[in-house]
Motif scaffolding. Structure first.
Motif, short mmCIF file in Angstrom:
data_model
loop_
_atom_site.label_atom_id
_atom_site.label_comp_id
_atom_site.label_asym_id
_atom_site.label_seq_id
_atom_site.Cartn_x
_atom_site.Cartn_y
_atom_site.Cartn_z
N UNK A 35 -10.02 -19.61 11.51
CA UNK A 35 -10.03 -19.38 12.96
C UNK A 35 -9.60 -17.92 13.52
N UNK A 36 -8.71 -17.64 13.06
CA UNK A 36 -8.22 -15.84 13.22
C UNK A 36 -7.21 -15.78 12.17
N UNK A 37 -7.28 -14.32 11.89
CA UNK A 37 -6.17 -13.94 10.98
C UNK A 37 -5.90 -12.36 11.61
N UNK A 38 -4.58 -12.04 11.16
CA UNK A 38 -3.97 -10.76 11.25
C UNK A 38 -2.97 -10.41 10.41
N UNK A 39 -2.94 -8.90 10.00
CA UNK A 39 -2.23 -8.59 9.25
C UNK A 39 -1.03 -7.93 10.11
N UNK A 40 0.46 -8.26 9.70
CA UNK A 40 1.55 -7.77 10.27
C UNK A 40 2.37 -6.96 9.39
N UNK A 41 2.79 -5.59 9.88
CA UNK A 41 3.45 -4.50 9.22
C UNK A 41 4.92 -5.23 8.89
N UNK A 42 5.49 -5.20 7.48
CA UNK A 42 6.72 -5.97 7.44
C UNK A 42 7.94 -4.69 7.23
N UNK A 43 7.36 -3.70 6.80
CA UNK A 43 8.21 -2.31 6.76
C UNK A 43 7.94 -1.63 5.35
N UNK A 44 8.77 -0.78 5.17
CA UNK A 44 8.77 0.00 3.83
C UNK A 44 9.40 -0.75 2.62
N UNK A 45 8.74 -0.26 1.58
CA UNK A 45 9.15 -1.10 0.27
C UNK A 45 9.20 0.12 -0.66
N UNK A 46 10.31 -0.31 -1.81
CA UNK A 46 10.36 0.75 -2.72
C UNK A 46 9.74 0.17 -4.07
N UNK A 77 0.92 -1.12 0.02
CA UNK A 77 0.20 0.15 0.03
C UNK A 77 1.01 1.36 -0.01
N UNK A 78 0.47 2.19 -0.93
CA UNK A 78 1.49 3.37 -0.83
C UNK A 78 1.13 4.16 -2.36
N UNK A 79 1.99 4.57 -2.86
CA UNK A 79 1.99 5.29 -4.24
C UNK A 79 2.65 4.37 -5.45
N UNK A 80 2.01 4.21 -6.45
CA UNK A 80 2.26 3.32 -7.41
C UNK A 80 3.23 4.26 -8.44
N UNK A 81 4.49 3.45 -8.77
CA UNK A 81 5.60 4.31 -9.63
C UNK A 81 5.23 3.86 -10.91
N UNK A 82 5.80 4.68 -11.89
CA UNK A 82 5.89 4.30 -13.33
C UNK A 82 5.74 2.72 -13.79
N UNK A 83 6.91 2.13 -13.14
CA UNK A 83 6.91 0.61 -13.58
C UNK A 83 6.03 -0.29 -13.01
N UNK A 84 5.10 0.36 -12.25
CA UNK A 84 3.65 -0.45 -11.85
C UNK A 84 4.09 -1.04 -10.31
N UNK A 85 5.27 -0.85 -9.89
CA UNK A 85 5.53 -1.14 -8.48
C UNK A 85 5.01 -0.28 -7.51
N UNK A 86 4.76 -0.47 -6.30
CA UNK A 86 4.51 0.44 -5.06
C UNK A 86 5.50 0.84 -4.19
N UNK A 87 5.66 2.01 -3.93
CA UNK A 87 6.57 2.46 -3.07
C UNK A 87 5.76 2.75 -1.60
#
Length: 86
Positions: free
Chosen positions: A73-84, A45-55
């Motif tokens: 039974x249960x689920x949750x989302x873990x933040x794994x960090x920033x990506x470019x 989640x973030x801003x899509x770059x010209x190459x189609x990937x998300x920063x």
């Protein structure tokens, strides 16, 4: 940035297995990847770059199932960090 209830509701749905989906959500670009059961398990989640990937940020879903079945039974989302890129 955290995953709010509206985005969690979208990501709780089932989609085609092992696919990548690109869309917009509340002003953000998002991409998510599904597992073999069609459940979203990786989110960018973030801003899509010209190459189609998300920063932005990458989240990974932890799913706990009922033993011997595909029932969640249960689920949750873990933040794994920033990506470019996604």
């Amino acid at each position: 940035m955290s995953i709010g209830p509206k985005l969690e509701k979208l990501l709780s749905k089932t989609f085609a297995p092992q696919e990548r989906y690109d869309s917009k959500f509340m002003g953000y670009d998002i991409s998510y990847v599904t597992n073999e059961l069609g459940e979203p398990v990786t989110l960018f989640i973030g801003k899509r770059r010209e190459d189609g990937n998300i920063a932005g940020e990458r989240y990974v879903r932890k799913i706990v199932r009922n033993p011997g079945s595909d029932e969640i039974l249960k689920s949750h989302w873990d933040l794994k960090g920033k990506v470019s890129r996604g």
